[in-house]
Design an enzyme around this catalytic site. Structure first.
Site, PDB file in Angstrom:
ATOM      1  CE  LYS A 165      28.014  48.498  48.447  1.00 47.66           C
ATOM      2  NZ  LYS A 165      28.457  49.164  47.202  1.00 47.66           N
ATOM      3  CE  LYS A 265      35.065  51.254  43.424  1.00 47.24           C
ATOM      4  NZ  LYS A 265      33.670  51.637  43.203  1.00 47.24           N
TER       5      LYS A 265
HETATM    6  C1  0XW Z   1      31.697  50.713  48.850  1.00 41.19           C
HETATM    7  N1  0XW Z   1      32.712  50.552  47.859  1.00 41.19           N
HETATM    8  C2  0XW Z   1      33.572  51.728  47.752  1.00 41.19           C
HETATM    9  C3  0XW Z   1      33.585  49.370  48.213  1.00 41.19           C
HETATM   10  C4  0XW Z   1      33.780  48.580  46.969  1.00 41.19           C
HETATM   11  O1  0XW Z   1      34.819  49.097  46.215  1.00 41.19           O
HETATM   12  C5  0XW Z   1      32.536  48.784  46.218  1.00 41.19           C
HETATM   13  C6  0XW Z   1      32.160  50.160  46.550  1.00 41.19           C
HETATM   14  C7  0XW Z   1      31.164  50.787  45.705  1.00 41.19           C
HETATM   15  O2  0XW Z   1      30.750  51.920  45.804  1.00 41.19           O
HETATM   16  O3  0XW Z   1      30.718  50.134  44.791  1.00 41.19           O
HETATM   17 MG    MG Z   2      29.484  51.806  43.787  1.00 43.75          MG
END
Ligand code: 0XW
Ligand code: MG
Length: 372
Positions: A165, A265
């Protein structure tokens, strides 16, 4: 088989922020996850789940999921849940957009299709290619030393796919990426995810400071246009996530050569049916992907693993596995061992929902009762 009733449950999931500026900026300490049960006249029930992160992260919020289901569900009573194209057509006629509301219904129908023919969802999608899929760890944004320590610990547990992150101060982010991605990698794949947290100038600073670093750059800026500009200056492979809302966005991004990998997603896409369209577009255009979801519990984990297991592994950059921090909503969900999500071979999603954990439904459609 006919849909007899659609039941809606509300599950609270503790939320643990990962640190990037834009994730869950206004999320409460608990996320509201909506679990949908599609109950049929055969006695079989299918389950699906939709859990946005607050209302700030994507064009979705938990109350909207439940309100959207209220628009859709009455139209589906009495129809065949295994005719999933017809179910999606009926949902689209009842409600324009709102993929997060349609997704749990679509997922529950795939669960029912699998159960009705005694096959897992991945088998009903055309075949299971593996009984386990790569999982990844998301290393929360903190100081570089702590991030390296988190990486080393998870390496020892067998993980090889890591999301790092970033999306904080750009100079510190460069240090974070260097600290992790310039090491002896032992086969690791790194993905530096800003979650839209950088302004364009910040992102340009970061990507111009990564010579020789092997690391994906994920979703640098708030908009598609800014991200496209950054992509043009970036020598690292590039992932788009939050700015791709569906197949039209993906088609444009493919035309613009705007990405090397996509984050799919499942509820953001509108369910397994639409996520599969995105997956197929990616494979057709040489784009890798992560198959996962915004948030959720064991029901979500099962759904994402089923689609990932129907996808050749050479395309996969891993799946996120939620550890919800609460008792499981379902038994027998995929388990994480040595950096991989392992599926069972039971029909449908392969899970047994725990009705004690789901509690009483907050709404019931059909069965003559209407919403309660
Ligand atoms: C790590 N994640 C899958 C959790 C949240 O949905 C955000 C995310 C991402 O890749 O942004
Ligand atoms: Mg992401």
């Amino acid at each position: 088989m006919k849909i007899h009733s659609i039941l809606v449950y509300l599950v609270k999931i503790p939320y643990r922020p990962l640190g990037s500026r834009w994730i869950g900026r206004e999320a409460p300490p608990f996320l509201e996850s909506t679990v949908v049960e599609v109950a049929t006249d055969t006695g079989l029930s299918g389950f699906g789940e939709s859990c946005p992160i607050g209302g700030f992260y994507l064009p979705a919020f938990a109350g909207g999921v439940r309100a959207g289901i209220g628009q859709i569900a009455p139209r589906l009573i009495g129809t065949d849940p295994t005719a999933i194209a017809r179910i999606n057509h009926a949902m689209d006629q009842a409600l324009y957009g709102h993929p997060h509301a349609k997704a749990p219904v679509d997922i529950a129908c795939w669960d029912l299709l699998g159960q009705s023919c005694d096959l897992s969802v991945s088998e009903t999608m055309g075949g299971r290619l593996a009984d386990s899929v790569p999982a990844y760890i998301s290393i929360p944004l903190t100081d570089p030393e702590a991030m390296v320590a988190a990486w080393q610990q998870k390496m020892q547990e067998g993980f090889r796919h890591f999301q790092v992150k970033v999306g904080g101060d750009p100079v510190e982010d460069v240090a974070r990426i260097h600290a992790l991605a310039s090491r002896d990698r032992d086969g690791c794949i790194f993905m530096a995810d800003a979650n839209r947290g950088w302004k364009k100038a910040d992102a340009l600073h970061v990507v111009s400071s990564l010579d020789g670093i092997r690391c994906y750059i994920e979703q640098p800026c708030a908009t598609y246009a800014e991200s496209l500009t950054v992509r043009g200056k970036c020598r690292q492979p590039f992932i788009l996530d939050e700015v791709i809302d569906g197949p039209q966005d993906l088609a444009r991004a493919i035309g613009d050569d705007a990405l090397d990998a996509l984050v799919i997603k499942i509820t953001h896409a509108g369910g397994l049916s639409q996520a599969r369209v995105l997956r197929d577009l990616c494979v057709a255009h040489g784009i890798r992907m992560r198959i996962e979801d915004t948030a959720g519990s064991e029901i979500t984990r099962a759904a994402q693993a089923q689609l990932a297991a129907n996808t050749p592994e050479e395309w996969l950059l891993g799946s996120y596995h939620f550890q919800s921090g609460r008792p499981p909503t379902a038994q027998d969900a995929p388990v994480v061992r040595r950096g991989r999500l392992h599926l069972n071979d039971r029909p449908g999603l392969g899970i047994t929902p725990d009705r004690g954990q789901l509690g009483e439904p907050v709404a019931v459609y059909g069965n003559g009762s209407g919403p309660c």
